[in-house]
Write a protein that holds these residues in place. Structure first.
Motif, short mmCIF file in Angstrom:
data_model
loop_
_atom_site.label_atom_id
_atom_site.label_comp_id
_atom_site.label_asym_id
_atom_site.label_seq_id
_atom_site.Cartn_x
_atom_site.Cartn_y
_atom_site.Cartn_z
N VAL A 34 16.16 29.80 78.70
CA VAL A 34 15.31 28.37 78.91
C VAL A 34 16.15 28.14 77.66
O VAL A 34 15.53 28.86 76.43
N ASP A 35 15.87 26.81 77.24
CA ASP A 35 15.96 25.96 76.16
C ASP A 35 15.63 24.45 75.65
O ASP A 35 16.03 24.05 77.33
N CYS A 36 14.30 24.15 75.02
CA CYS A 36 14.02 22.45 75.33
C CYS A 36 14.86 21.80 74.55
O CYS A 36 14.62 20.29 74.81
N ALA A 37 15.85 22.11 73.94
CA ALA A 37 16.50 21.26 72.84
C ALA A 37 15.61 19.89 71.49
O ALA A 37 15.81 19.53 71.90
N LEU A 38 14.45 20.98 71.63
CA LEU A 38 13.26 19.98 70.52
C LEU A 38 14.34 19.88 69.75
O LEU A 38 14.71 20.85 68.75
N ASP A 39 13.38 18.50 68.94
CA ASP A 39 13.54 18.42 67.35
C ASP A 39 13.40 19.22 66.58
O ASP A 39 12.57 19.97 66.62
N PRO A 40 14.45 20.10 65.67
CA PRO A 40 14.02 20.92 64.43
C PRO A 40 12.65 20.30 63.98
O PRO A 40 11.96 22.02 63.53
N ALA A 41 12.21 19.36 64.01
CA ALA A 41 11.33 19.34 63.29
C ALA A 41 10.19 19.88 63.66
O ALA A 41 9.07 19.79 63.51
N ASP A 42 10.38 19.63 65.32
CA ASP A 42 9.23 20.55 65.90
C ASP A 42 8.47 21.67 66.32
O ASP A 42 8.48 21.66 67.43
N LEU A 43 9.73 22.77 65.63
CA LEU A 43 10.03 23.59 65.84
C LEU A 43 9.08 24.69 64.40
O LEU A 43 8.66 25.82 64.35
N GLY A 44 8.49 24.02 63.62
CA GLY A 44 7.85 24.54 62.76
C GLY A 44 6.41 25.47 63.27
O GLY A 44 5.86 24.63 63.89
N VAL A 45 6.13 25.83 62.88
CA VAL A 45 4.75 26.80 63.53
C VAL A 45 3.29 25.71 63.01
O VAL A 45 2.58 26.11 63.79
N THR A 46 3.10 25.03 62.70
CA THR A 46 2.33 23.83 61.68
C THR A 46 2.52 22.61 62.65
O THR A 46 1.17 21.53 62.63
N LYS A 47 3.09 22.28 63.19
CA LYS A 47 3.79 21.30 64.94
C LYS A 47 3.51 22.73 65.86
O LYS A 47 2.55 21.70 67.07
N LEU A 48 3.82 23.73 66.14
CA LEU A 48 3.55 24.66 67.04
C LEU A 48 2.08 24.13 68.76
O LEU A 48 1.35 24.54 69.14
N LEU A 49 1.18 24.66 66.42
CA LEU A 49 0.23 25.25 66.81
C LEU A 49 -1.00 24.01 66.20
O LEU A 49 -0.05 23.06 65.38
N PRO A 58 13.93 33.20 62.22
CA PRO A 58 15.22 33.31 62.73
C PRO A 58 15.69 32.03 63.23
O PRO A 58 15.50 31.69 62.53
N PRO A 59 17.32 32.38 64.09
CA PRO A 59 17.82 31.34 64.00
C PRO A 59 17.42 30.24 64.78
O PRO A 59 16.18 30.74 65.64
N GLU A 60 18.01 28.94 64.58
CA GLU A 60 16.69 28.15 65.61
C GLU A 60 17.33 28.38 66.75
O GLU A 60 16.20 27.54 68.14
N SER A 61 17.97 29.03 67.22
CA SER A 61 18.48 29.53 68.69
C SER A 61 17.58 30.03 69.46
O SER A 61 17.05 30.09 70.64
N VAL A 62 17.13 31.17 68.46
CA VAL A 62 15.61 31.65 68.73
C VAL A 62 14.65 31.20 69.11
O VAL A 62 13.99 31.55 70.15
N LEU A 63 14.36 30.73 68.23
CA LEU A 63 13.36 29.70 68.18
C LEU A 63 12.76 28.47 69.29
O LEU A 63 12.27 28.68 70.85
N GLN A 64 14.24 27.88 69.89
CA GLN A 64 13.71 26.76 70.88
C GLN A 64 14.18 28.30 71.45
O GLN A 64 13.03 27.84 72.60
#
Length: 491
Positions: free
Chosen positions: A132-147, A347-353
């Motif tokens: 699965v993949d939510c295709a998030l904006d890369p800016a929302d993949l930062g840890v201080t965003k996710l937490l 990791p690569p963005e695809s992995v983070l997604q």
């Protein structure tokens, strides 16, 4: 989320780089149904084999489409001593154990490697399983965003906005599968895997979030369990689930920061940052507050600034393992001099997604979260006052505060009904899964379990951050089935 601070590194090192040399498929019952082939990927033991298993996407629908689960194994090293299969249940949600038979599985004593096939897997949703993949904006993949780190003034408005964006993207892009990612469904997948392996019963070593998966499996399929080790244990409260795990960070940091402060103030330490533990703590709080007011540029980071929350996140990540204390000390010293440290490798963005989508699906589908910003704001204010090191984050609104779907079933309640075949091992000081939560799981399991408490610091106890006494107790149980007669404290 594996907490999110660690799971992405695990995935990058394991499942994201693991390929298959040949196709495989299996039905869900009977012996010897997996079509094993050689694995491909860097750093793998040449004995490791790979296969795939088909499972229903929706266990409540007889006509549900199937998805694939990627599986790996290294067979028993002494077939005449083989007892069965040992599932290596990863942390997360958002981790996999595909490379673990070649990795941490090889740290197991010879008697255990003789007794079991070591079996890893990528949970549903995790590549190279059906992903699965939510295709998030890369800016929302930062840890201080996710937490949900709040704003410098404690506001959760930006957290709520992030939750709405992330939840909306997952609803639009996550497909039908994201609605069927849950701990209970992972446990059901594992029982299909047990059957496909031809095993009447299965043993397991679950770590971190994997302890909850192991406990849920033992609750749903109690008579399919053999020897179950739960290592670094989650609070099993079925009414809160991940909300309690997030909240536990405030206690976990307070349990662990004194260890860092003692180390960072020790004379002769080349990374020393203060003369006393009290000065380490007060200095850290002042430094975080300074960065709240005046962040440093941090090119290449996400976001590209080193603010107070980035420093707090560095602290939180570094407390998982005492080996990471120097990273935190070097960051503190650099910031004092007005410079930012090197940006940690990600990791690569695809992995983070992929990791994020699996984590989001699991935590939001397991239990309903409140959607009231005012309620979160009140909780965050209380947390900030009582636990200043974590600045209110552990009680903030994650993506589930805006999740558009209700859980499809109640979270599994862990009880004392079932065979007495579980061994819990728990470090006394664990930032991610504090001892207080492990004790709750121990009470919930009653006479089904025995717990080994280890006087050590760090996340992951057995064969990692524990001690020889704890390791011996777990190894003996896996190899012989003999547990301590009662709960054991390993000093």
């Amino acid at each position: 989320m594996k907490r999110i601070t660690k799971c992405v590194a695990l995935v990058a090192a394991a499942g994201a780089v693991l390929g298959f040399a040949g196709p495989g498929g299996a039905s869900a019952t009977g012996p010897d149904l997996l079509d094993w082939a050689d694995c491909s990927g860097p750093g793998l033991d040449p004995r490791q084999q790979c296969a795939t298993l088909d499972v229903p996407m929706d266990y409540s629908d007889p006509d549900s489409p199937e998805i694939r689960i990627a599986v790996s194994r290294i067979p028993s090293e002494k077939p005449s001593a083989r007892r069965g299969a040992l599932l290596l249940i990863p942390g997360g949600p958002g981790g996999d154990s595909l490379a673990d038979p070649s990795g941490k599985g090889q740290k197991l004593p010879q008697s255990v490697r003789n007794a079991y096939d070591l079996v890893g897997f990528a949970p549903r949703g995790m590549a190279p399983s059906t992903a699965v993949d939510c295709a998030l904006d890369p800016a929302d993949l930062g840890v201080t965003k996710l937490l949900p780190w709040p704003a410098p003034d404690g506001s959760v408005d930006e957290n709520m906005a992030t939750a709405r964006r992330t939840a909306g993207a997952c609803a639009r892009k996550g497909g039908e599968l994201i609605r069927h990612i849950s701990t209970a469904n992972e446990a059901r997948d594992l029982d299909r895997l047990r059957a496909a392996l031809g095993e009447d019963k299965i043993s397991a070593w679950g770590v971190s979030y994997g302890t909850y998966v192991g406990a849920v499996y033992s609750q749903l399929f109690p008579h399919r369990t053999d020897r179950i080790v739960l290592d670094s244990n989650d609070d099993p409260d079925h009414t809160r689930v991940t909300r309690n795990w997030l909240a536990a960070f405030e206690v976990g940091v307070e349990d662990n920061f004194p260890e860092f402060a003692t180390w960072a103030s020790r004379p002769g330490n080349p990374y020393r940052v203060a003369r006393t533990p009290a000065e380490v703590r007060s200095g850290f709080l002042r430094l975080a507050a300074r960065l709240d007011r005046d962040p440093l540029p941090w090119p290449g980071a996400n976001p590209p600034r080193l603010d107070g929350n980035a420093l707090r996140q560095t602290m939180l990540s570094s407390l998982y393992d005492p080996d990471d204390y120097p990273a935190l000390a070097k960051t503190i010293r650099a910031v004092r001099e007005g410079t930012a440290p090197p940006v940690p490798e990600t990791p690569p963005e695809s992995v983070l997604q992929n990791v994020t989508a699996v984590g989001v699906g699991t935590i939001c589908n397991d239990v309903d979260w409140p959607d009231s910003a005012a309620a979160y704001q009140k909780d965050v204010a209380e947390s900030r006052a009582a636990y200043p090191l974590t600045a209110g984050m552990p009680r903030g609104p994650m993506v589930c505060a805006a999740w558009p779907y209700a859980p499809r079933e109640p979270a599994v309640r862990i009880t004392d009904r079932g065979p007495s075949n579980l061994l819990l091992v728990q470090n006394r000081r664990d930032v991610a899964t504090p001892l207080a939560g492990a004790r709750k799981l121990r009470r919930a399991l009653g006479d089904r379990a025995v717990m080994v408490t280890v006087n050590s610091t760090g996340h992951d106890a057995y064969l990692a951050n524990g001690n020889a006494c704890g390791d011996r107790a777990v190894s003996r149980f896996l190899a012989t089935g003999v547990r301590p007669a009662r709960d054991l404290y390993c000093d």
